[in-house]
Motif scaffolding. Structure first.
Motif, PDB file in Angstrom:
ATOM      1  N   LYS A 131       2.552  -5.570   0.889  1.00 51.42           N
ATOM      2  CA  LYS A 131       2.551  -6.446  -0.297  1.00 51.42           C
ATOM      3  C   LYS A 131       3.223  -7.801  -0.077  1.00 51.42           C
ATOM      4  CE  LYS A 131       2.110  -2.874  -3.804  1.00 51.42           C
ATOM      5  NZ  LYS A 131       2.739  -2.200  -4.945  1.00 51.42           N
ATOM      6  N   VAL A 132       3.945  -7.955   1.030  1.00 56.13           N
ATOM      7  CA  VAL A 132       4.606  -9.243   1.284  1.00 56.13           C
ATOM      8  C   VAL A 132       4.053  -9.885   2.564  1.00 56.13           C
ATOM      9  CG1 VAL A 132       6.830 -10.401   1.689  1.00 56.13           C
ATOM     10  CG2 VAL A 132       6.706  -8.458   0.105  1.00 56.13           C
ATOM     11  N   VAL A 133       4.155  -9.154   3.682  1.00 49.08           N
ATOM     12  CA  VAL A 133       3.768  -9.739   4.973  1.00 49.08           C
ATOM     13  C   VAL A 133       2.264 -10.006   5.025  1.00 49.08           C
ATOM     14  CG1 VAL A 133       3.720  -9.348   7.475  1.00 49.08           C
ATOM     15  CG2 VAL A 133       5.729  -8.658   6.140  1.00 49.08           C
ATOM     16  N   LEU A 134       1.482  -9.000   4.659  1.00 46.69           N
ATOM     17  CA  LEU A 134       0.018  -9.135   4.755  1.00 46.69           C
ATOM     18  C   LEU A 134      -0.526 -10.311   3.932  1.00 46.69           C
ATOM     19  CD1 LEU A 134      -2.802  -8.195   5.619  1.00 46.69           C
ATOM     20  CD2 LEU A 134      -2.663  -6.380   3.908  1.00 46.69           C
ATOM     21  N   PRO A 135      -0.167 -10.417   2.630  1.00 46.46           N
ATOM     22  CA  PRO A 135      -0.696 -11.561   1.871  1.00 46.46           C
ATOM     23  C   PRO A 135      -0.262 -12.915   2.433  1.00 46.46           C
ATOM     24  CG  PRO A 135       0.385  -9.972   0.395  1.00 46.46           C
ATOM     25  CD  PRO A 135       0.634  -9.512   1.786  1.00 46.46           C
ATOM     26  N   ILE A 136       0.964 -12.992   2.968  1.00 48.44           N
ATOM     27  CA  ILE A 136       1.413 -14.279   3.542  1.00 48.44           C
ATOM     28  C   ILE A 136       0.554 -14.625   4.750  1.00 48.44           C
ATOM     29  CG2 ILE A 136       3.300 -15.440   4.779  1.00 48.44           C
ATOM     30  CD1 ILE A 136       5.291 -13.978   2.952  1.00 48.44           C
ATOM     31  N   ILE A 137       0.297 -13.634   5.586  1.00 47.67           N
ATOM     32  CA  ILE A 137      -0.509 -13.920   6.789  1.00 47.67           C
ATOM     33  C   ILE A 137      -1.939 -14.284   6.387  1.00 47.67           C
ATOM     34  CG2 ILE A 137      -1.462 -12.912   8.908  1.00 47.67           C
ATOM     35  CD1 ILE A 137       1.186 -11.382   9.176  1.00 47.67           C
ATOM     36  N   GLU A 138      -2.487 -13.547   5.426  1.00 51.66           N
ATOM     37  CA  GLU A 138      -3.848 -13.884   4.966  1.00 51.66           C
ATOM     38  C   GLU A 138      -3.881 -15.313   4.421  1.00 51.66           C
ATOM     39  OE1 GLU A 138      -6.221  -9.809   3.888  1.00 51.66           O
ATOM     40  OE2 GLU A 138      -4.967 -10.622   2.283  1.00 51.66           O
ATOM     41  N   GLY A 139      -2.883 -15.623   3.591  1.00 53.49           N
ATOM     42  CA  GLY A 139      -2.845 -16.957   2.965  1.00 53.49           C
ATOM     43  C   GLY A 139      -2.717 -18.066   3.996  1.00 53.49           C
ATOM     44  N   HIS A 140      -1.846 -17.865   4.990  1.00 47.59           N
ATOM     45  CA  HIS A 140      -1.602 -18.939   5.954  1.00 47.59           C
ATOM     46  C   HIS A 140      -2.674 -19.029   7.034  1.00 47.59           C
ATOM     47  CE1 HIS A 140       2.413 -20.719   4.989  1.00 47.59           C
ATOM     48  NE2 HIS A 140       2.374 -19.699   4.159  1.00 47.59           N
ATOM     49  N   HIS A 144      -9.076 -12.672   6.434  1.00 49.06           N
ATOM     50  CA  HIS A 144      -8.845 -11.420   5.724  1.00 49.06           C
ATOM     51  C   HIS A 144      -8.502 -10.324   6.722  1.00 49.06           C
ATOM     52  CE1 HIS A 144      -9.555 -12.682   1.717  1.00 49.06           C
ATOM     53  NE2 HIS A 144     -10.741 -13.223   2.019  1.00 49.06           N
ATOM     54  N   ILE A 145      -7.747  -9.321   6.223  1.00 46.74           N
ATOM     55  CA  ILE A 145      -7.399  -8.186   7.084  1.00 46.74           C
ATOM     56  C   ILE A 145      -8.699  -7.580   7.624  1.00 46.74           C
ATOM     57  CG2 ILE A 145      -7.261  -6.566   5.111  1.00 46.74           C
ATOM     58  CD1 ILE A 145      -5.021  -6.443   8.216  1.00 46.74           C
ATOM     59  N   GLY A 146      -8.676  -7.163   8.853  1.00 43.25           N
ATOM     60  CA  GLY A 146      -9.910  -6.732   9.530  1.00 43.25           C
ATOM     61  C   GLY A 146     -10.231  -7.736  10.634  1.00 43.25           C
TER      62      GLY A 146
END
Ligand code: NAD
Length: 426
Positions: A131-140, A144-146
């Protein structure tokens, strides 16, 4: 495999050196240039047994360090986040550094075409990776994950034995969002004889906290029992030796004393309490674990005052500053509240630690010595705060004291020494 390690503190530097030893190519990233320069010249930025040898062997070969995230991400397949996760002023986990590292990784991933896995090795409360690391990486990264993978691989090493523990683990936990990410992380450890426990992300995060909270609970339990035993004139070590023979309990972490410190137990128990409260649950047992731990160092000073009365102007030798033996780490060391209490009572403190004098100098302006005997010279009392091996053999050295009063917070001295001996819980 090609690995980048973000953050070159205790966990990052040890992981990097050990991954290199397992045959991987490793690039370390830190924001502190002095650490980068040290690693590139083969010198560890921290003390850990065996680390200097590994860095000397691999630095400039399959181990290097840089300030440049883009370079590290571009030239590796997998990045481990190993930055600090301190407590915020309210005791909850402060994810500021993890967020900053995630943003930097995301920016760099946005410039890379190939698949890459980001692994959180820092200790983070459940849900953080997802909920924190993944959205930041996606945003920056704008991906998308995958298109990239994410995993959580908690670290269980003990400071002081970190290299040994990394290379001889009793468990390896890999939590992942999907099989591909998890397989890549698990494969890094294929050179080690240890089964890999595969879980989802939040379970991996929780395993680390439960591990530390349970060990901290064992210590506070032993300290509470020790405090009761002391009142009853019972040797708690004799008690726990017998209790620890029960296979359901085990002999470890039953040593009562001045309490636990370090960069992990106190802050991790606090963070777990904070996370539990977020869910509406008040964890009473965990609260007590911390309360007992906070009290123990002050018991040392109470025993001292029982014997000396006022300690104003008295010379008190503090032996041991590191939070435990074989490290120079003083984070949350139990000697910190003790020294503070001694200074508040206007005592003169003379301290000695085989490794941690330098770090403690940043906190307290007291007298530091290069040997126990120098710290003990003329002292009215001595407090043993860290379980350094060399303190076990102290004997004639005490003769140099003004009054041979020894308050032992770590069960270091064998009976029969010619001193006025007081054990903290025994
Ligand atoms: P540390 O404070 O020793 O090291 C963290 C490093 O990260 C520092 O070198 C710092 O300069 C660097 N850093 C800070 N911001 C950065 C950024 N934006 N990008 C790159 N680097 C950055 O921390 P540690 O003791 O190694 O702990 C790291 C994590 O591992 C924590 O979550 C801790 O709880 C966990 N852990 C620690 C231990 C231990 O024994 N120390 C054991 C298991 C797990």
């Amino acid at each position: 495999m090609k690995i980048s390690v973000i953050g070159t503190g205790y966990v990052g530097t040890v992981s990097a050196a050990c991954f290199a030893d397992l045959g991987h190519e490793v690039i370390c990233v830190d924001i502190d240039k002095s650490k980068i320069d040290l690693i590139n010249t083969g010198i560890p930025p921290i003390y850990e047994e065996g680390l200097a040898e590994l860095l000397k062997k691999y630095a400039g070969k399959r181990l290097s360090a840089t300030l440049d995230y883009d370079f590290a991400v571009k030239n590796t397949e997998i990045s481990f986040i190993c930055v600090g996760t301190p407590s915020d002023p309210g005791g909850n986990i402060d994810l500021g550094i993890v967020k900053a590292a995630s943003a930097n990784l995301g920016d760099s991933l946005g410039k890379k075409k190939d698949y890459h896995v980001v692994v959180v090795k820092s200790t983070v409360v459940p849900e953080t990776t997802e909920k924190v690391v993944l959205p930041i990486i996606e945003g920056h990264s704008g991906k998308h994950i995958g298109k990239f993978g994410i995993a959580m691989n908690p670290e269980f090493l003990r400071e002081g034995k970190a290299v040994h523990d990394f290379l001889h683990p009793d468990k390896i936990v890999v939590g992942s969002i999907d099989k591909r990410s998890g397989d890549m992380v698990a494969s890094l450890y294929s050179g080690l004889e240890c089964e890999v426990t595969r879980t989802n992300l939040r379970t991996a995060e929780m395993i680390k906290y439960v591990n530390n909270a349970f060990l901290a609970t064992k210590i506070s339990f032993s300290n509470e029992i020790g405090n009761i035993c002391k009142k009853l004139g019972i040797d708690t070590y004799e008690v726990m030796k017998a209790v620890g023979r029960d296979f359901r309990i085990g002999p470890h972490f039953l040593n009562s004393g001045a309490g636990f410190g370090g960069s992990c137990f106190p802050k991790d128990v606090r963070a777990l309490i904070g996370k539990a409260r977020e869910t509406g649950y008040e964890p009473q047992l965990l609260n007590s674990v911390l309360e007992v731990n906070e009290e123990q160092p002050y018991r040392m000073v109470s025993l001292l005052k029982d014997k000396l009365g006022s300690i104003k102007g008295k010379k008190i030798a503090v032996l041991g500053l590191a939070f435990k033996n074989d490290t120079d780490d003083i984070r949350e060391s139990r000697s910190i509240p003790v020294i503070k209490e001694l200074l508040d009572n206007e005592a003169n403190v003379s301290a000695y630690d085989p490794m941690a004098n330098g770090n403690m100098k940043k906190l307290f302006n007291i007298k530091y010595h290069d040997s126990a005997i120098d710290a003990l010279r003329g002292a009215d009392a001595c407090l043993i705060m860290t379980e350094w091996d060399e303190f076990k053999s102290l004997d004639k050295e005490f003769d140099i004291m003004g009054r041979k009063l020894v308050i032992d917070g770590r069960h270091m001295l064998a009976p029969g020494k010619d001193v006025e001996y007081i054990g903290l819980c025994w």
